[in-house]
Design a protein around this motif. Structure first.
Motif, mmCIF file in Angstrom:
data_model
loop_
_atom_site.group_PDB
_atom_site.id
_atom_site.type_symbol
_atom_site.label_atom_id
_atom_site.label_comp_id
_atom_site.label_asym_id
_atom_site.label_seq_id
_atom_site.Cartn_x
_atom_site.Cartn_y
_atom_site.Cartn_z
ATOM 1 N N THR A 29 0.876 -1.302 -0.122
ATOM 2 C CA THR A 29 0.195 -0.022 0.117
ATOM 3 C C THR A 29 0.943 1.213 0.015
ATOM 4 N N ALA A 30 2.127 1.233 -0.020
ATOM 5 C CA ALA A 30 3.086 2.218 -0.031
ATOM 6 C C ALA A 30 3.384 2.771 -1.471
ATOM 7 N N ASP A 31 3.609 3.786 -1.729
ATOM 8 C CA ASP A 31 4.042 4.494 -2.948
ATOM 9 C C ASP A 31 5.033 3.634 -3.549
ATOM 10 N N VAL A 34 8.685 5.020 -4.540
ATOM 11 C CA VAL A 34 9.785 5.716 -3.131
ATOM 12 C C VAL A 34 10.273 4.412 -2.653
ATOM 13 N N PRO A 79 12.324 0.800 -4.857
ATOM 14 C CA PRO A 79 11.094 1.450 -5.751
ATOM 15 C C PRO A 79 10.815 0.577 -6.846
ATOM 16 N N GLN A 171 -1.808 -1.218 -6.176
ATOM 17 C CA GLN A 171 -2.088 -0.303 -4.988
ATOM 18 C C GLN A 171 -2.720 0.897 -5.319
ATOM 19 N N GLY A 172 -2.678 1.361 -6.599
ATOM 20 C CA GLY A 172 -3.095 2.510 -7.261
ATOM 21 C C GLY A 172 -4.137 2.303 -8.055
#
Length: 214
Positions: A29-31, A34, A79, A171-172
């Motif tokens: 769920t993190a970017d 990054v 990333p 996630q996006g």
């Protein structure tokens, strides 16, 4: 576990399994663009355990290529290159198709029942209300089941790593893309309703790794 885990609950998990699940969710769920550093001491304090189970958890995540260990830095969530997103979906689909083509065994009883249980759980969720958290929990339960059907251990490990990478990519997803995932998974579960051989079961799920519509 998050609230949606009630839909895909399995047997009681160990504390280590719970930590791994929580960290997978955090990573997915993190970017994805990054880099994130995971501190063993902070994680141990957060989960109320010593550093030993945290190290074991990070080792499992490393096997799944969700994290990397870098000398002088520590454990990082690397990333993902946005440009390689479509390719990642194609890689996962290709791995599952290859596994299906080389499968020779029937599906063991326990994984077969587990897959049918996931199908019933997904049926209980309306297509237009399918959330990423529910998508994550379903895939988290599905990945080891599919990997267990892949006879070549190297291919099975590649499948798990590629599947988790695809989940990070998703996630996006917006509502329309999540609805498409729900539909694809529902079709796959329907296709395996009467199947008992690993090849057709794996083949049915290859379509769930299709690239999202642009």
């Amino acid at each position: 576990m998050n609230r949606s885990s009630e839909y895909f609950a399995g047997p009681e998990t160990s504390r280590l399994d719970s930590i791994v699940h929580a960290l997978r969710l955090r990573i997915c769920t993190a970017d994805p663009g990054v880099e994130h550093l995971l501190h063993e001491n902070k994680l141990a304090a957060e989960f109320g355990v010593s550093r030993t189970p945290i190290r074991h958890a990070l080792q499992r995540l490393s096997y799944e290529h969700l994290v990397q260990t870098r000398s002088g830095v520590g454990t990082v969530v690397a990333p993902l290159d946005p440009a390689s997103g479509p390719r990642d979906f194609d890689v996962l689909r290709g791995i599952i198709e290859l596994a299906a083509a080389t499968a020779t065994r029937p599906v063991p009883t326990q994984p077969l029942f587990a897959l049918r249980g996931l199908a019933m759980s997904l049926d209980a969720i309306a297509l237009d209300s399918f959330t990423f958290a529910q998508h994550f929990d379903l895939r988290a339960a599905l990945i080891p089941l599919l990997s267990a059907l892949i006879e070549d251990p190297i291919l099975a490990e590649a499948h798990a790593a590629a599947h988790w990478r695809m989940l990070r990519r998703s996630q996006g997803f917006g509502a329309a893309e999540l609805a498409a995932q729900h539909a694809a998974l529902s079709q796959a579960f329907a296709a395996i309703a009467t199947q008992t051989d690993a090849g057709p079961v794996l083949s049915a799920f290859a379509a769930t790794a299709a690239r999202p519509a642009p």
